[in-house]
Scaffold this active site. Structure first.
Site, PDB file in Angstrom:
ATOM      1  N   LYS A 247       0.826  -1.203   0.000  1.00 24.91           N
ATOM      2  CA  LYS A 247       0.000   0.000   0.000  1.00 24.91           C
ATOM      3  C   LYS A 247       0.863   1.257   0.000  1.00 24.91           C
ATOM      4  O   LYS A 247       0.628   2.191  -0.780  1.00 24.91           O
ATOM      5  CB  LYS A 247      -0.942   0.017   1.202  1.00 24.91           C
ATOM      6  CG  LYS A 247      -1.879   1.225   1.223  1.00 24.91           C
ATOM      7  CD  LYS A 247      -2.790   1.213   2.436  1.00 24.91           C
ATOM      8  CE  LYS A 247      -2.032   1.581   3.679  1.00 24.91           C
ATOM      9  NZ  LYS A 247      -2.918   1.751   4.854  1.00 24.91           N
TER      10      LYS A 247
ATOM     11  N   ASP B 224      -6.664   1.627   1.055  1.00 31.05           N
ATOM     12  CA  ASP B 224      -6.703   1.777   2.508  1.00 31.05           C
ATOM     13  C   ASP B 224      -8.102   1.440   2.995  1.00 31.05           C
ATOM     14  O   ASP B 224      -8.931   0.909   2.242  1.00 31.05           O
ATOM     15  CB  ASP B 224      -6.302   3.196   2.905  1.00 31.05           C
ATOM     16  CG  ASP B 224      -7.354   4.229   2.536  1.00 31.05           C
ATOM     17  OD1 ASP B 224      -8.264   3.923   1.726  1.00 31.05           O
ATOM     18  OD2 ASP B 224      -7.277   5.361   3.061  1.00 31.05           O
TER      19      ASP B 224
END
Length: 231
Positions: free
Chosen positions: A137, A155
């Site tokens: 991420k 997220d």
């Protein structure tokens, strides 16, 4: 509707997938209502962005900005942060969750940047993910925001928006990421991460989504949207 029920329905993936014909209008409407599809983290260099994103794991952008607004005027290079040392760095980031672990990761990342990459933030996934505290991420955020690559960092906000709207449903972050990359029109791919995160942060919120003020209400497949539109 009670608060408990709201939380449950808000986190439940929709039963239907958003039709292909609705995907482009979905992003057209987000683009028309979100003027600045950019990160809300404060930074002025690729290095500052990298450190801010590492610090933002399980923390709010607001808390990270409070810390880095104090830190960066003093130390905003790998060498300067190494000079602070782990304990010195902690003094600047102690308002952020998991700051002890994050301080260790940031110090190690700074050392690796100097030793392995001449102090320059890498522009590829393999090298970024070799750094302490940098997972998929974080790498996606840096590749997209710093280097303009069409990556999708999922997220909690984007995971929720993808599932709730039917744009990209899945039980894991990676499944949602892959489906988003597959479905997002090329014209919107570069800014899609920020469109979705800002939509999730300010409109498609977890407990009480603002369905009545949602620009993509018609495209959204959230099965309880009518209930929240009347709140």
């Amino acid at each position: 509707m009670s608060k408990t029920v709201r939380h449950k329905t808000a986190e439940t993936p929709p039963s239907r997938r958003m039709p292909n014909r609705a995907v482009t209008p979905f992003f057209e409407k987000l683009a028309a209502t979100i003027d600045a599809p950019v990160t809300e983290l404060n930074y002025h260099s690729n290095f500052e962005l990298l450190i801010a994103v590492i610090l933002s794991a399980q923390a709010t952008d607001v808390s990270v900005n409070i810390a880095t607004d104090q830190l960066y005027p003093i130390a905003n290079t790998p060498e300067a942060i190494l000079a602070l040392g782990e304990d010195g760095l902690k003094n600047y980031i102690k308002n952020i969750g998991l700051y002890n672990t994050k301080a260790k990761n940031v110090i190690k990342t700074c050392r690796d940047l100097i030793d392995k990459f001449d102090g320059i933030v890498p522009d590829n996934r393999k090298d970024l993910e070799s750094l302490a505290g940098v997972g998929r991420k974080t790498a996606n955020v840096v590749l997209n925001t710093a280097f303009g690559q069409p990556t999708m960092a999922v997220d909690t906000h984007i995971f929720r928006v993808g599932n709730r709207t039917g744009l990209a449903t899945g039980k894991t972050v990676r499944i949602v990421e892959d489906k988003l990359v597959e479905r997002i029109p090329e014209a919107y791919m570069l800014d899609a991460h920020h469109y979705l995160i800002l939509h999730g942060r300010y409109t498609c919120q977890a407990r009480t989504p603002k369905c009545g003020a949602c620009p993509v209400y018609m495209e959204c497949m959230f099965k309880d949207k009518a209930d929240f539109a009347t709140q």
